[in-house]
Design an enzyme around this catalytic site. Sequence first.
Site, PDB file in Angstrom:
ATOM      1  N   CYS A   1      16.608  32.138   2.322  1.00  0.00           N
ATOM      2  CA  CYS A   1      15.848  31.638   2.559  1.00  0.00           C
ATOM      3  C   CYS A   1      15.904  29.781   2.788  1.00  0.00           C
ATOM      4  CB  CYS A   1      15.018  31.130   1.088  1.00  0.00           C
ATOM      5  SG  CYS A   1      13.456  30.235   1.602  1.00  0.00           S
TER       6      CYS A   1
ATOM      7  N   HIS B   1      12.853  36.219  -0.538  1.00  0.00           N
ATOM      8  CA  HIS B   1      14.172  36.330  -1.986  1.00  0.00           C
ATOM      9  C   HIS B   1      14.505  37.775  -1.975  1.00  0.00           C
ATOM     10  CE1 HIS B   1      13.939  32.044  -2.592  1.00  0.00           C
ATOM     11  NE2 HIS B   1      12.953  31.922  -2.054  1.00  0.00           N
TER      12      HIS B   1
ATOM     13  N   GLU C   1      16.434  38.316  -4.938  1.00  0.00           N
ATOM     14  CA  GLU C   1      16.752  37.671  -6.062  1.00  0.00           C
ATOM     15  C   GLU C   1      16.043  38.106  -6.924  1.00  0.00           C
ATOM     16  OE1 GLU C   1      16.433  35.903  -3.664  1.00  0.00           O
ATOM     17  OE2 GLU C   1      16.090  34.209  -4.239  1.00  0.00           O
TER      18      GLU C   1
ATOM     19  N   VAL D   1      22.240  35.969 -32.622  1.00  0.00           N
ATOM     20  CA  VAL D   1      23.318  36.759 -31.903  1.00  0.00           C
ATOM     21  C   VAL D   1      24.825  36.311 -31.785  1.00  0.00           C
ATOM     22  CG1 VAL D   1      23.641  38.213 -30.103  1.00  0.00           C
ATOM     23  CG2 VAL D   1      20.878  37.978 -30.780  1.00  0.00           C
TER      24      VAL D   1
END
Length: 524
Positions: free
Chosen positions: A86, A180, A182, A237
């Site tokens: 982009c 995009h 991703e 965690v």
Amino acid sequence: MTELAHDETILIVDFGSQVTQLIARRVREAGVYCEIAPFTMAEAAFERLQPKGIILSGSPRGVPEPDSPRAPDIVFESGLPILGICYGQQVMTHQLGGTVETGHGTAEGGEFGRAFLTVTKACALFDGMWEVGERHQVWMSHGDKVTKFADGFDIVATSDGAPFAVIADEKRAYYGTQFHPEVVHTPDGARLISNFVRHICGCSGEWTMGAYRDAQIKAIREQVGDGKVICGLSGGVDSAVAAVLIHEAIGDQLTCVFVDHGLMRMAEAEQVVGLFRGHYNIPLVHVDAEDLFLSGLAGLDDPEMKRKFIGKTFIEVFEEEAGNIGGADFLAQGTLYPDVIESVSFTGGPSVTIKSHHNVGGLPERMNMELVEPLRELFKDEVRELGRELGLPDAFVGRHPFPGPGLAIRIPGEVTKEKCDILRKADAIYLEEIRNAGLYDAIWQAFAVLLPVRTVGVMGDARTYDSVCGLRAVTSVDGMTADVYPFESAFLQNVATRIINEVKGINRVVYDYTSKPPGTIEWE
Ligand code: XMP
């Protein structure tokens, strides 16, 4: 800080896109280590990382705007493969001599959301997935577009709104996508990024959690030598995974301190102690500080005062215990990658403090110890994977996040032991029902809240005048924004009935329908 030698690294230059972190996720899913650097610091990151390829991110800015960001020259001088996404495609085009025009406000200009492109030429990015002539769904979000590409480039895919949907200069291994890859709305995007980092940049894809664990164990040993390390366990965690990893590296040179503030959930303290002492045989100091915390919280009803008191007291207790065990040279923390990325912010201005977060963050300055932070390169889900690799039980590793100040911020107003006990019971019923319904993993965080409100009810033939319990459940990716989890109403009715029948002190249950923003996840 432990420094890891990653032989095969991809550098992601961040121009401030909302989704830059997702690029990093996709690269790592392809088994390749990567780091994100803001464009202003990309040159230094380049020198440090010696990457095998570069990805240029998107941006909220437009290339034609004055003072919009540019990639440092080293990117184009390095001779390495480049993928511009982009804005990244546009800035690469601009810096290599092409033209980008603004499309804002024009009918033919921007393209937002789902789009279809047509492959016009074979390209190394499409290897094994897209053939010439095929149409594929992608996700576009751009106002500007390339109108003339730089020398050496060809169009390899087009779409209606973006004639230069994908451009490539195969000789230099420069690629640009207007869409995009991703985001999940580009179904083949992860494979496209994998093609770039593995086939085009030549990375082997061997960055696995097993390899990460081995490299970190070596790095921890080198950093710590025969020094002593202390680690504060929160029940969460991150600190647990950090502690188990460090223990694997240096054994009993590590001591864990669990400051039990009495604001934990049902049976949580016992679980932490059982897991660390019993299962892993890790030296653990369990400090029962319930009285200290609850007596200090008496009379406090302001959320910030409560948070600050808990944070300060935690540090004092931790310091005292560190002294009791004879001091330590290193302080271990479960800091994660999202906490250390210096992403670019174009919104400007200092951000306001919504809540004073309490974790062990205030300790390092106070205690003058060197930090051991073996998770600072990992995302949350990678930490979970590492936890499994280290043999932590699934049920522990997959737990919902729990805030440092614990139940205190789920009891608006003054906190008392009686209220904590009531809330613990209601919360345990709610979570048990969520687990039984198989919904636990679909929810980012679910918990009960005890409201400082009493209402009238009727049970049997008698009048009740008891507290209201709120139920909250949200989905989220990173806790920054959140949506309400849409339970079936029969599920909520069942939970409400159980809580009212089984928990003395609660006679009404309500469900919180507030997303974030405008709400926050916790109530205080
Ligand atoms: P909010 O309530 O700000 O919470 O929407 C976002 C996420 O952060 C957690 N949270 C905390 N975690 N110390 C922590 O370690 C804190 O003081 C704290 N306050 C909120 C919250 O549970 C949610 O996951």
